[in-house]
Write an enzyme that holds these catalytic residues in place. Structure first.
Site, PDB file in Angstrom:
ATOM      1  N   ARG A 138     -16.480 -40.347 -59.347  1.00 21.94           N
ATOM      2  CA  ARG A 138     -17.225 -39.343 -60.111  1.00 21.94           C
ATOM      3  C   ARG A 138     -17.577 -38.131 -59.245  1.00 21.94           C
ATOM      4  O   ARG A 138     -17.578 -36.994 -59.721  1.00 21.94           O
ATOM      5  CB  ARG A 138     -18.466 -39.955 -60.757  1.00 21.94           C
ATOM      6  N   GLU A 166     -23.772 -43.019 -53.605  1.00 20.78           N
ATOM      7  CA  GLU A 166     -25.068 -43.170 -54.258  1.00 20.78           C
ATOM      8  C   GLU A 166     -25.837 -44.331 -53.631  1.00 20.78           C
ATOM      9  O   GLU A 166     -25.251 -45.197 -52.960  1.00 20.78           O
ATOM     10  CB  GLU A 166     -24.845 -43.398 -55.764  1.00 20.78           C
ATOM     11  N   HIS A 198     -22.581 -34.873 -58.898  1.00 14.12           N
ATOM     12  CA  HIS A 198     -21.436 -35.026 -59.790  1.00 14.12           C
ATOM     13  C   HIS A 198     -21.818 -34.772 -61.252  1.00 14.12           C
ATOM     14  O   HIS A 198     -22.977 -34.899 -61.647  1.00 14.12           O
ATOM     15  CB  HIS A 198     -20.838 -36.430 -59.654  1.00 14.12           C
TER      16      HIS A 198
END
EC number: 5.4.2.11
Length: 245
Positions: free
Chosen positions: A60, A87, A9
């Site tokens: 994101r 993540e 991202h």
């Protein structure tokens, strides 16, 4: 030959503020929006198209993918979102400034938390306001599946589970795939694809919003990989710089 595009991202607000982010759902910065537009323009100029796209459930990565596909005039491409592409969960470090955390715990300890593959940061507690289990996007997860902290090995396990069950079959069936995800998620995929050692992945950095292309054989073994710029393939070992877009 099969091509796979990986993209981290664009810069997030907490990247800009140098904070541990993990599963915290922060948005892109203005610079991150520009980086995503640039990535889409790069892919379009180099003649790429996609049949299917994958991303996490964090905005994101989702927004980066939306912008990339919009810039390519591919807004119609099916997008699959899954928490397994999130993540790495940074536990109790999430939201903390990295420099301030290093001053508190010592630079060596923070480096171990960030870069070792099998050491987890301190865990969140279930009464912590940062605990995301009650978020609607995770309603399908069982309590034992929901992380309170993760090391890279933990992240790699869930990422590869999704790779083998969902993404790899699409690639083998001839679909052109893009994955918009996160630094440690992509590090996990690169480690697997390139069969990197633990030492090799420790030093691996993934830049924000630069398309990383893998050329794969019919068994999804890598032939070669490279970053893309407006001028095409970037020489091995080089990472292109962002331009204002």
């Amino acid at each position: 030959m099969i091509k796979l595009v990986l993209i981290r991202h664009g810069q997030s607000l907490w990247n800009l503020e140098n904070r541990f982010t993990g599963w915290t759902d922060v948005d892109l910065s203005e610079n991150g929006l520009s980086e995503a537009r640039e990535a889409g323009a790069i892919l379009k100029k180099n003649g790429y198209t996609f049949d299917v796209a994958y991303t996490s459930v964090l905005k994101r990565a989702i927004r980066t993918l939306w912008i990339v596909l919009h810039e390519m005039d591919l807004a119609w491409v099916p997008v699959h979102k899954c928490w397994k592409l999130n993540e790495r969960h940074y536990g109790a470090l999430q939201g903390l400034n990295k420099d301030e955390t290093a001053k508190k715990y010592g630079e060596e300890q923070v480096h171990i938390w960030r870069r070792s593959i099998d050491v987890r940061p301190p865990a969140l507690t279930e009464d912590d306001p940062r605990y995301e289990m009650n978020d609607l996007r995770y309603k399908a997860l069982k309590k034992g599946e929901f992380p309170l902290t993760e090391c890279l090995v933990d992240t790699e396990k869930r990422v590869l589970d999704y790779w083998h069950s969902e993404i790899a079959p699409k690639l083998k069936n001839g679909n052109k795939v893009i994955i918009s995800s996160h630094g440690n998620t992509i590090r996990s995929l690169v480690k697997y694809l390139d069969n990197l050692s633990s030492d090799g992945v420790v030093s691996l950095n993934i830049p924000t919003s630069i398309p990383l292309v893998y050329e794969l054989d019919e068994n999804l073994r890598p032939i070669r990989h490279y970053y893309l710029s407006m001028d095409g393939e970037v020489p091995e070992g080089e990472i292109p710089k962002h331009i204002t877009f």
